[in-house]
Write a protein that holds these residues in place. Sequence first.
Motif, PDB file in Angstrom:
ATOM      1  N   LEU A 127       0.827  -1.196   0.000  1.00 16.78           N
ATOM      2  CA  LEU A 127       0.000   0.000   0.000  1.00 16.78           C
ATOM      3  C   LEU A 127       0.866   1.252   0.000  1.00 16.78           C
ATOM      4  N   GLY A 128       0.618   2.119  -0.932  1.00 19.30           N
ATOM      5  CA  GLY A 128       1.388   3.351  -1.045  1.00 19.30           C
ATOM      6  C   GLY A 128       2.694   3.198  -1.785  1.00 19.30           C
TER       7      GLY A 128
ATOM      8  N   PRO B 168       1.216   1.576  -7.737  1.00 19.40           N
ATOM      9  CA  PRO B 168       0.030   2.327  -8.174  1.00 19.40           C
ATOM     10  C   PRO B 168      -1.264   1.576  -7.866  1.00 19.40           C
ATOM     11  N   ASP B 169      -2.322   2.323  -7.597  1.00 23.67           N
ATOM     12  CA  ASP B 169      -3.609   1.719  -7.273  1.00 23.67           C
ATOM     13  C   ASP B 169      -4.146   0.867  -8.421  1.00 23.67           C
ATOM     14  N   ALA B 170      -3.771   1.210  -9.651  1.00 30.47           N
ATOM     15  CA  ALA B 170      -4.292   0.507 -10.823  1.00 30.47           C
ATOM     16  C   ALA B 170      -3.863  -0.956 -10.852  1.00 30.47           C
TER      17      ALA B 170
ATOM     18  N   LEU C 209      -2.818  -2.580  -7.954  1.00 31.96           N
ATOM     19  CA  LEU C 209      -2.801  -3.067  -6.581  1.00 31.96           C
ATOM     20  C   LEU C 209      -3.545  -4.394  -6.445  1.00 31.96           C
ATOM     21  N   MET C 210      -4.772  -4.482  -6.997  1.00 29.33           N
ATOM     22  CA  MET C 210      -5.553  -5.712  -6.886  1.00 29.33           C
ATOM     23  C   MET C 210      -4.882  -6.907  -7.586  1.00 29.33           C
TER      24      MET C 210
END
Length: 239
Positions: A150-151, A154-156, A158-159
Motif C-alpha cells: 500500500l502506497g 500504483p492503485d491501478a 494493486l488488486m
Amino acid sequence: LIGLITLIAPGGLFTFFLVLFALAVVTKYSLAIIEHRGRGETAPPSVGDVLTSDGHHLFLKQMSVFILMGCAVAAAASVSTLMGILVNVFLMLALPASIILLAVEKSVRRALNPFALLSLMVTVGWPYLLLWICTQIISVAPVYVIPLLLGVIPDAVLMPAIMMIVVYFVFVLYAMLGYVLFEYQNELGYETLHEENEIEFPVFEKKRVLGETAVLMQSGQYERARQALRKALDTVRDD
C-alpha cells in the motif's frame, strides 16, 4: 494470469463468474501440486493437463468438504458449546490431512473420515504438528505482506498484485503438503503413486495380481487366488 483477471474484469455478474472460474483453477492446480510433489517430482504440473484431465471434479469436492466441515461444527454446537469447540479444533487441526487425502484419493468421504484423518496425523507423528504450524504461518503471510504494498505501487495494479501474492502463498502451502506426502508415502501406503507413474497401469496391475495369486496359491488359498484373477480380468479384459 489469475492476477491479470482482476485487472481486466469489468465488474458485475461476468466478473463473479470469472472469479469463480479462477478459484476453480487455483483449487484444481493446488491439489495437483500435492499429488505431483508426492511422487517426488520437482517440476510443476502443466496447467493444461490439470484442467483437461480433472474427471474427479476436485473443485466441487473441495467446496463440499469445507461446507460439510462447517455443517459438522454447527451440528456439534447445537448439542453443546463445548462439543462445537472440540469439533472445530479437531477439524482445524486435521485440515492439512484432509486436503492431502482429497488430493490423493479424490474422495470427499475419505477427506472427512475422522479415522482416516487421525491415521494420517498419527502416522506422520509430531512433525504433523510442525506442518500445521507452518500452514498457519503461510496462510496468514499475505495479511502481513499486502500492507507493505500500500502506497508503494500504483492503485491501478494493486488488486492484481494482491491476487498474485495470495495465489503464490497458496501454491507454496500446497507444495509443502505435497512434500510431506512424498516424505511419508511408504508409511501412509501411497508408495504406489510413484510406481504407477512409471509403469502403465494394466502392466502394473498384471504384475501385482500375478504376484498376489502366486502367494495365495502357495498358502493353499485357491478361492481367494481365483477371485483375484477374476477381478483383474475385469480390468484387463483382453489379456
